[in-house]
Design a protein around this motif. Sequence first.
Motif, PDB file in Angstrom:
ATOM      1  N   SER A  58       0.828  -1.204   0.000  1.00  0.00           N
ATOM      2  CA  SER A  58       0.000   0.000   0.000  1.00  0.00           C
ATOM      3  C   SER A  58       0.860   1.250   0.000  1.00  0.00           C
ATOM      4  N   ASP A  59       0.241   2.345  -0.396  1.00  0.00           N
ATOM      5  CA  ASP A  59       0.850   3.669  -0.292  1.00  0.00           C
ATOM      6  C   ASP A  59       0.134   4.387   0.842  1.00  0.00           C
ATOM      7  N   MET A  60       0.799   4.526   1.964  1.00  0.00           N
ATOM      8  CA  MET A  60       0.203   5.171   3.136  1.00  0.00           C
ATOM      9  C   MET A  60       0.597   6.646   3.211  1.00  0.00           C
ATOM     10  N   HIS A  75      -9.417  -5.300   5.625  1.00  0.00           N
ATOM     11  CA  HIS A  75      -9.612  -4.032   6.313  1.00  0.00           C
ATOM     12  C   HIS A  75      -9.015  -2.906   5.474  1.00  0.00           C
ATOM     13  N   HIS A  76      -9.292  -1.697   5.890  1.00  0.00           N
ATOM     14  CA  HIS A  76      -8.864  -0.520   5.149  1.00  0.00           C
ATOM     15  C   HIS A  76      -8.377   0.525   6.153  1.00  0.00           C
ATOM     16  N   HIS A  77      -7.881   1.651   5.640  1.00  0.00           N
ATOM     17  CA  HIS A  77      -7.293   2.637   6.546  1.00  0.00           C
ATOM     18  C   HIS A  77      -7.716   4.059   6.202  1.00  0.00           C
ATOM     19  N   LEU A  78      -7.829   4.865   7.258  1.00  0.00           N
ATOM     20  CA  LEU A  78      -7.967   6.307   7.158  1.00  0.00           C
ATOM     21  C   LEU A  78      -6.652   6.867   7.682  1.00  0.00           C
ATOM     22  N   GLY A  90     -13.163  -1.539   9.190  1.00  0.00           N
ATOM     23  CA  GLY A  90     -13.581  -2.837   8.672  1.00  0.00           C
ATOM     24  C   GLY A  90     -14.002  -2.766   7.215  1.00  0.00           C
ATOM     25  N   ASP A  91     -14.235  -3.906   6.644  1.00  0.00           N
ATOM     26  CA  ASP A  91     -14.554  -4.017   5.224  1.00  0.00           C
ATOM     27  C   ASP A  91     -16.024  -3.734   4.916  1.00  0.00           C
ATOM     28  N   HIS A 113      -7.426  -3.164  -0.620  1.00  0.00           N
ATOM     29  CA  HIS A 113      -6.929  -2.453   0.546  1.00  0.00           C
ATOM     30  C   HIS A 113      -7.038  -0.960   0.251  1.00  0.00           C
ATOM     31  N   LEU A 114      -8.117  -0.351   0.689  1.00  0.00           N
ATOM     32  CA  LEU A 114      -8.379   1.054   0.407  1.00  0.00           C
ATOM     33  C   LEU A 114      -7.767   1.929   1.490  1.00  0.00           C
TER      34      LEU A 114
END
Length: 132
Positions: A58-60, A75-78, A90-91, A113-114
């Motif tokens: 991922s590119d964080m 799962h995904h991230h903010l 969560g998804d 992976h958003l």
Amino acid sequence: MRTSSVDQAIIDLLSHEHVHLTSNQVLADIRGRLPAVNQSTIYRSLERLVEQGKVSVSDMGTGSAVYELVSGERHHHLVCQKCGNVITIGDDDVLRFFTSLNEKHHFEIATNHLILFGTCGNCLQKTDKPVV
């Protein structure tokens, strides 16, 4: 040095750390256990693990790709662009969004992976306070 030993060392590291690590961070840790390993071996091993679906990349927003072990539910991230705080979500909500886009545009999304960038609640509170 066998490739499978490097792959397993990476999987062990990512499962133990439960964080997103850059390839350089992976190399630094693995080199402590496998001194003969070089950077290109780590890159190839990470690419192979990503292709096999065992690791996500991922590119964080840090300037370097980061790797994480794929385990359990998706799962995904903010990611807060001010302080770097990462919130895991969560998804369920994302899956509804992806399904809506698929139905509306007849487009199958391959992303698993958003990562969304913005400002976290703590930083928002800090900017809302009047300057004295």
